[in-house]
Design a protein around this motif. Structure first.
Motif, PDB file in Angstrom:
ATOM      1  N   TYR A  36      14.607 -26.061-105.025  1.00  0.00           N
ATOM      2  CA  TYR A  36      13.516 -25.945-105.139  1.00  0.00           C
ATOM      3  C   TYR A  36      11.794 -25.052-105.687  1.00  0.00           C
ATOM      4  O   TYR A  36      12.946 -24.139-106.400  1.00  0.00           O
ATOM      5  CB  TYR A  36      13.013 -24.664-103.015  1.00  0.00           C
ATOM      6  CG  TYR A  36      13.676 -25.138-102.086  1.00  0.00           C
ATOM      7  CD1 TYR A  36      12.584 -25.731-101.346  1.00  0.00           C
ATOM      8  CD2 TYR A  36      14.582 -25.734-101.817  1.00  0.00           C
ATOM      9  CE1 TYR A  36      12.564 -26.304-100.036  1.00  0.00           C
ATOM     10  CE2 TYR A  36      14.812 -25.838-100.934  1.00  0.00           C
ATOM     11  CZ  TYR A  36      14.040 -26.470-100.135  1.00  0.00           C
ATOM     12  OH  TYR A  36      14.542 -26.401 -98.525  1.00  0.00           O
ATOM     13  N   GLN A  82      11.883 -16.835 -97.266  1.00  0.00           N
ATOM     14  CA  GLN A  82      11.480 -16.572 -95.902  1.00  0.00           C
ATOM     15  C   GLN A  82      12.294 -16.305 -95.293  1.00  0.00           C
ATOM     16  O   GLN A  82      12.140 -15.349 -94.491  1.00  0.00           O
ATOM     17  CB  GLN A  82      10.813 -18.124 -95.576  1.00  0.00           C
ATOM     18  CG  GLN A  82       9.658 -18.547 -95.868  1.00  0.00           C
ATOM     19  CD  GLN A  82       8.730 -18.418 -96.109  1.00  0.00           C
ATOM     20  OE1 GLN A  82       8.158 -17.151 -95.644  1.00  0.00           O
ATOM     21  NE2 GLN A  82       8.032 -18.498 -97.019  1.00  0.00           N
ATOM     22  N   ASN A 115       5.440 -21.772-104.982  1.00  0.00           N
ATOM     23  CA  ASN A 115       4.945 -20.924-104.226  1.00  0.00           C
ATOM     24  C   ASN A 115       6.328 -21.203-103.619  1.00  0.00           C
ATOM     25  O   ASN A 115       7.302 -20.588-103.854  1.00  0.00           O
ATOM     26  CB  ASN A 115       4.723 -22.219-103.339  1.00  0.00           C
ATOM     27  CG  ASN A 115       5.046 -23.614-103.053  1.00  0.00           C
ATOM     28  OD1 ASN A 115       6.110 -23.118-102.676  1.00  0.00           O
ATOM     29  ND2 ASN A 115       4.308 -24.795-103.107  1.00  0.00           N
ATOM     30  N   THR A 116       5.778 -19.978-102.225  1.00  0.00           N
ATOM     31  CA  THR A 116       7.443 -19.163-101.252  1.00  0.00           C
ATOM     32  C   THR A 116       7.369 -19.708-100.505  1.00  0.00           C
ATOM     33  O   THR A 116       8.528 -19.684 -99.400  1.00  0.00           O
ATOM     34  CB  THR A 116       7.259 -17.905-101.160  1.00  0.00           C
ATOM     35  OG1 THR A 116       5.900 -17.818-100.639  1.00  0.00           O
ATOM     36  CG2 THR A 116       6.617 -16.659-102.767  1.00  0.00           C
ATOM     37  N   VAL A 117       7.422 -21.513-100.122  1.00  0.00           N
ATOM     38  CA  VAL A 117       7.693 -22.164 -98.870  1.00  0.00           C
ATOM     39  C   VAL A 117       8.709 -22.503 -99.058  1.00  0.00           C
ATOM     40  O   VAL A 117       9.417 -23.997 -99.862  1.00  0.00           O
ATOM     41  CB  VAL A 117       6.635 -23.165 -98.595  1.00  0.00           C
ATOM     42  CG1 VAL A 117       7.195 -23.814 -97.929  1.00  0.00           C
ATOM     43  CG2 VAL A 117       5.210 -22.624 -98.794  1.00  0.00           C
ATOM     44  N   ARG A 118      10.267 -21.342 -99.147  1.00  0.00           N
ATOM     45  CA  ARG A 118      11.527 -21.361 -99.702  1.00  0.00           C
ATOM     46  C   ARG A 118      11.958 -21.254 -97.994  1.00  0.00           C
ATOM     47  O   ARG A 118      12.229 -19.894 -97.898  1.00  0.00           O
ATOM     48  CB  ARG A 118      11.753 -21.347-100.580  1.00  0.00           C
ATOM     49  CG  ARG A 118      11.335 -22.140-102.115  1.00  0.00           C
ATOM     50  CD  ARG A 118      11.580 -20.838-103.222  1.00  0.00           C
ATOM     51  NE  ARG A 118      10.055 -20.526-103.752  1.00  0.00           N
ATOM     52  CZ  ARG A 118      10.255 -19.585-103.962  1.00  0.00           C
ATOM     53  NH1 ARG A 118      10.956 -18.338-104.240  1.00  0.00           N
ATOM     54  NH2 ARG A 118       9.043 -19.005-104.568  1.00  0.00           N
ATOM     55  N   ASP A 150       8.300 -28.344 -87.685  1.00  0.00           N
ATOM     56  CA  ASP A 150       9.170 -27.832 -88.927  1.00  0.00           C
ATOM     57  C   ASP A 150      10.860 -27.544 -89.175  1.00  0.00           C
ATOM     58  O   ASP A 150      11.419 -27.098 -88.537  1.00  0.00           O
ATOM     59  CB  ASP A 150       8.305 -26.480 -89.480  1.00  0.00           C
ATOM     60  CG  ASP A 150       8.711 -25.470 -90.470  1.00  0.00           C
ATOM     61  OD1 ASP A 150       9.722 -26.231 -91.047  1.00  0.00           O
ATOM     62  OD2 ASP A 150       8.829 -25.007 -90.897  1.00  0.00           O
TER      63      ASP A 150
END
Length: 578
Positions: free
Chosen positions: A65, A76, A69-72, A501
């Motif tokens: 990843y 999360q 950004n923090t979209v992991r 998702d």
């Protein structure tokens, strides 16, 4: 110079045991040196043991990843557990392992400050438990805020200048119009403009947004998205000066909260484009909207807003037509709590559905106590011998007195799930006497077996990517990971999970863990029944919603009764009433 060992502990209450979240992110750069991965992990574990004097830590890893950004998923999950008050420290190898985006890091750090969690970057020696570490991070935050404000000012000035010259600043093209990007001009779309005029006539005649929406739907008119009209959609057209040929810009300040600027800051250009309504018609509709406003303090032209947190918003569904229920605030009780109402949109829009409205008191009491019963069943599972005994525990309490039974497949599924993963005190999956499996349908059993197989494949793939001596390229890893994720998504959809998702899906083992990591565990501990009104007075709605969203995928309601609950791992419990 060696650092004082007790410094990181000084900033947390002495009576609270230190628990560390170790976060490791593997990117393309760090994948080149494969030995660095176990080395980093070992080094951070050693730091915990010898500097923080604790072996109480949990490791979170994100493989493949980016740090943009923090979209992991692992990040999360870590932050969810941090918000659940599980950790006192977050430890990373370098700051860029958290994020390469300065603003993302600043946002995360501000949240950690509010939660009282210490952030430590071993490589840069940033430890917010020390004065110098705190000072260095504050310097970073100052420059992050400066960067954000300067960028915002430049963008705002440019957009206002463009609007003043009659240039459109982009966005969704209003219903009833087309936009030619080559000539930068608007033109009327007659097919949609005819609906706008019909809307105008209906509203001026009946003076009701709800009636207008229902009348448009009754005649078969659709929005540009091909869906039914709603009162807010009618409001947008009835209130907008755009339909009178007026271009208005800079009315709102920012995008969050939508506060209104003073009128002398607005950019208003009349005769900017062809009008669908006359100016007199626009003013007449605006006057009606003001008169009919439910809140006289609500500014003209602004939708009614609420600060309420709707705990079951997004996961509550109509048991009759399967539409997602809409949320609205109810009446405030004497204690100050304002329950949310959940109603079928088809009933309000067109009366095509007759499902009754349900509120938080009824829905929340059912869901919270059912989860409580599930947790209590897990604790005492060694004493439960059959699915019938499990059902008795799950339906314990007056809330469930009118339920005849739980659908056999869902009940037996949970029985088998507890047989595999339950333990009286912890999640130590040691060998112990196995109970006889309860029978479920062949199709469901096949889906469950395939789900477990794909989850094992995902775990093996990540281990292979991170630790195998035979290097796997990042491209191969991502391709295989997406393939497994797609298969899991298909399986979960067949099991009834509605979420799109794939990172939000839970394995069976993770579901059991998440259900037990209840943020408000202290409120549930050793209790046999929870009164929802009392619960919301002691636990914030944000916390309740966060937990509910973590383990529940959807809840179906029919005539103010919960008829089905679908969990994030695909477990579905259908309730059959007497």
């Amino acid at each position: 110079m060696p650092r004082r060992r007790t410094s990181a502990k000084d900033c947390v209450p002495q009576q609270k045991e230190i628990k560390v979240a170790i976060y490791i992110r593997v990117s393309t750069t760090h994948q080149i040196d494969r030995d660095s991965i176990p080395m980093q992990k070992k080094d951070l574990m050693t730091y915990c043991e010898f500097i923080l004097n604790t072996d109480n830590y949990v490791i979170f890893e994100d493989a493949g990843y980016s740090g943009k950004n923090t979209v992991r998923p692992a990040y999360q999950k870590m932050m969810d557990r941090v918000r659940n008050d599980e950790f006192t420290h977050i430890l990373v190898w370098k700051i860029d392992r958290i994020s390469r985006n300065l603003l993302d890091f600043a946002s995360m750090y501000q949240e950690l400050k509010k939660l009282g969690v210490v952030f430590i970057s071993k490589n840069e020696q940033f430890d917010t438990g020390t004065a110098i570490g705190e000072a260095m991070l504050k310097i970073i935050l100052v420059f992050a805020e400066l960067e954000r404000n300067m960028t915002s000012e430049r963008v705002t000035a440019t957009m206002i200048s463009r609007a003043s010259n009659g240039q459109w600043n982009g966005g969704r093209i209003p219903f009833g119009y087309s936009y030619d990007s080559n000539t930068s001009t608007f033109s009327v779309r007659e097919d949609e403009a005819a609906i706008c005029r019909k809307l105008r006539d209906l509203y001026l005649e009946n003076k009701s947004l709800v009636y207008t929406a229902r009348a448009l739907n009754a005649e078969g008119f659709k929005t540009r998205a091909g869906v039914d009209w709603t009162p807010p959609a009618v409001w947008i057209i009835a209130s907008s000066p755009f339909y009178a040929g007026i271009y208005r810009y800079n009315r709102y300040k920012g995008t969050v909260g939508r506060t209104i600027n003073s009128e002398n800051e607005w950019v208003v250009i009349p005769d900017h484009h062809p009008a669908i309504f006359s100016l007199a018609e626009h003013e007449a509709m605006k006057s009606l909207l003001k008169t009919n406003s439910r809140n006289i303090e609500n500014p003209v032209g602004r939708l009614h807003t609420t600060s309420n947190v709707h705990i079951f918003q997004g996961i509550a569904y109509c048991g009759k037509c399967k539409s997602r229920l809409t949320s609205s605030p109810g009446r405030k009780s004497s204690t100050g709590f304002r329950a949310s109402n959940y109603s079928c949109p088809l009933r309000r829009k067109s009366k095509k559905c007759n499902n009754k409205t349900i509120n938080d008191i009824v829905l929340g009491e059912f869901v919270i106590n059912y989860i409580l019963n599930m947790l209590n069943a897990k604790k005492m599972f060694s004493k439960i011998k059959t699915p019938d005994e499990l059902q008795k525990q799950l339906l314990c309490g007056s809330t469930f007195s009118d339920i005849d039974h739980i659908d056999t497949d869902g009940l037996n599924e949970y029985y088998n799930l507890l047989s595999r993963y339950s333990s009286d005190n912890s999640f130590i999956f040691a060998k112990r006497p196995q109970k006889k499996k309860a029978a479920v349908s062949k199709e469901l059993a096949s889906l469950r077996k395939e789900k477990e197989r794909q989850e094992r494949a995902m775990t093996r793939l990540q281990d292979l990517y991170l630790y195998s001596e035979n290097a796997m390229s990042e491209k191969d890893f991502i391709i295989r990971k997406e393939d497994i994720s797609y298969r899991l998504k298909e399986i979960n959809h067949k099991l009834g999970v509605l979420s799109d998702d794939s990172d939000s899906f839970l394995s069976d083992e993770e579901f059991i863990k998440q259900a037990s990591h209840f943020l408000i565990q202290s409120e549930l501990k050793n209790k046999k029944y929870i009164y929802f009104k009392n619960l919301v007075n002691t636990v914030s709605p944000e916390i309740l919603k966060s937990y509910i969203d973590t383990i529940l995928d959807s809840v179906y309601i029919t005539d103010s009764k919960v008829t089905s609950i679908v969990f994030k791992n695909g477990l579905t419990h259908n309730f059959i009433y007497k």
